[in-house]
Motif scaffolding. Structure first.
Motif, short mmCIF file in Angstrom:
data_model
loop_
_atom_site.label_atom_id
_atom_site.label_comp_id
_atom_site.label_asym_id
_atom_site.label_seq_id
_atom_site.Cartn_x
_atom_site.Cartn_y
_atom_site.Cartn_z
N ASP A 79 12.27 0.04 5.63
CA ASP A 79 12.67 0.65 4.36
C ASP A 79 13.49 -0.30 3.51
O ASP A 79 13.26 -0.44 2.31
CB ASP A 79 13.48 1.92 4.62
N VAL A 80 14.48 -0.94 4.13
CA VAL A 80 15.36 -1.84 3.38
C VAL A 80 14.56 -3.00 2.80
O VAL A 80 14.67 -3.32 1.61
CB VAL A 80 16.50 -2.36 4.28
N ALA A 81 13.73 -3.64 3.61
CA ALA A 81 12.97 -4.80 3.14
C ALA A 81 11.95 -4.40 2.07
O ALA A 81 11.82 -5.07 1.03
CB ALA A 81 12.26 -5.47 4.31
N TRP A 82 11.23 -3.31 2.28
CA TRP A 82 10.19 -2.90 1.34
C TRP A 82 10.77 -2.40 0.03
O TRP A 82 10.29 -2.76 -1.05
CB TRP A 82 9.33 -1.82 1.99
N LEU A 83 11.84 -1.60 0.09
CA LEU A 83 12.46 -1.11 -1.14
C LEU A 83 13.09 -2.26 -1.94
O LEU A 83 13.01 -2.29 -3.17
CB LEU A 83 13.52 -0.06 -0.81
N ARG A 162 21.39 2.28 -1.50
CA ARG A 162 22.05 1.45 -0.49
C ARG A 162 21.31 0.15 -0.26
O ARG A 162 21.93 -0.87 0.10
CB ARG A 162 22.15 2.24 0.83
N THR A 163 20.01 0.13 -0.47
CA THR A 163 19.24 -1.09 -0.20
C THR A 163 19.54 -2.21 -1.18
O THR A 163 19.35 -3.38 -0.87
CB THR A 163 17.73 -0.80 -0.22
N ILE A 164 20.00 -1.85 -2.38
CA ILE A 164 20.32 -2.89 -3.38
C ILE A 164 21.79 -2.81 -3.78
O ILE A 164 22.17 -3.27 -4.85
CB ILE A 164 19.42 -2.77 -4.62
N ALA A 232 5.05 3.42 3.26
CA ALA A 232 5.04 2.43 2.18
C ALA A 232 4.66 3.08 0.85
O ALA A 232 5.24 2.78 -0.20
CB ALA A 232 4.08 1.31 2.53
N LEU A 233 3.67 3.97 0.87
CA LEU A 233 3.24 4.66 -0.34
C LEU A 233 4.34 5.58 -0.87
O LEU A 233 4.63 5.60 -2.08
CB LEU A 233 1.98 5.47 -0.07
N LEU A 234 4.95 6.33 0.02
CA LEU A 234 5.99 7.27 -0.40
C LEU A 234 7.20 6.53 -0.97
O LEU A 234 7.79 6.95 -1.98
CB LEU A 234 6.41 8.15 0.78
N LEU A 235 7.57 5.42 -0.36
CA LEU A 235 8.69 4.64 -0.87
C LEU A 235 8.34 3.98 -2.20
O LEU A 235 9.22 3.78 -3.05
CB LEU A 235 9.09 3.56 0.15
N ALA A 236 7.07 3.65 -2.40
CA ALA A 236 6.65 3.09 -3.69
C ALA A 236 6.84 4.12 -4.80
O ALA A 236 7.27 3.77 -5.92
CB ALA A 236 5.19 2.64 -3.62
#
Length: 244
Positions: A79-83, A162-164, A232-236
């Motif tokens: 999640d962290v890397a992809w977001l 939180r990821t950024i 991946a789709l949902l986070l997109a």
């Protein structure tokens, strides 16, 4: 919505239409498939290993809880890397997300907190389901799934921030998605439903031909890959809403 003070939170009326969220998610995943593969390689492997090693114990409560605790780690890494990549903050990050940082720890804490909220919300549903005949309980639980998707989406910006290193607590996430909540919900639903239907059909086919019984680990690996593709789709979709 970019990292910044609370005043920088997006206007929820700007959340795109469901069809636009759907198209963006599939276009982005397709365009970034090579980078997505690199990001997902280690998390998918760890996720699969956790499921495979604990497979004999997943029928009892301690085994189930341990499995959930372990799979949160690869989910957080992914999640962290992809977001960060979706939000254009990960250009300097390693291609393979193998390093655990304070950012990951913070995200993991928020992920656990969100799941606890969803579990609390599920308690009344479980209680109501228990009042129904046993053959109808599963139907009651399935019918309630949109509620949990709705809640998870309304609180999702709390995770994304939180990821950024952005600023967004649970209340701000709820307020920021208030007026566009149903556009967000249907965008996420339209994005995930085709994949869920495809997976259900493939699951039935696998059971009919006996593939799952013959090669359970292969089936589990394919299931792990599918789970992260869906994630991946949902986070997109969520990244689009956050970045409006």
């Amino acid at each position: 919505m970019n990292a910044g003070p609370p005043a920088a939170l997006m206007d929820s009326s700007e959340i795109p239409a469901p069809g636009e969220l759907f198209r963006h998610a599939y276009r982005r995943v397709g365009a970034e498939r090579d980078h997505l593969f690199r990001i997902a390689a280690i998390p998918v492997t760890l996720y699969f290993l956790a499921l495979a090693l604990l497979r004999p114990h997943q029928q009892d409560l301690p085994g189930t809880m341990l499995t959930l605790a372990l799979v949160f780690i690869p989910m957080t890494m992914f999640d962290v890397a992809w977001l960060r990549w979706l939000l254009h903050a990960g250009a300097a990050d390693p291609p393979l997300p193998f390093r655990w940082t304070r950012r990951h720890t913070g995200y993991l804490g928020r992920l656990v907190a969100l799941h606890l909220i969803l579990i609390a919300a599920a308690m009344p549903v479980v209680f109501v389901a228990a009042l129904f005949p046993e053959n109808l309980r599963a139907i009651v639980l399935i019918v309630s799934m949109p509620l949990f998707l709705y809640l998870s989406l309304r609180f999702s910006l709390f995770l994304v921030a939180r990821t950024i290193d952005g600023v967004c607590d649970l209340r701000r996430s709820w307020v920021a998605t208030r007026h566009g909540a149903w556009r967000f919900f249907w965008g996420a639903a339209f994005t995930t439903i085709p994949v869920l239907i495809l997976l259900a059909l493939l699951g039935e086919l696998v059971d009919v031909v006996g593939f799952a019984a013959m090669l359970p680990l292969v089936t589990m690996l394919l299931s792990s890959i599918a789970s992260f593709a869906l994630r991946a789709l949902l986070l997109a979709v969520t990244a689009v809403v956050y970045d409006v």
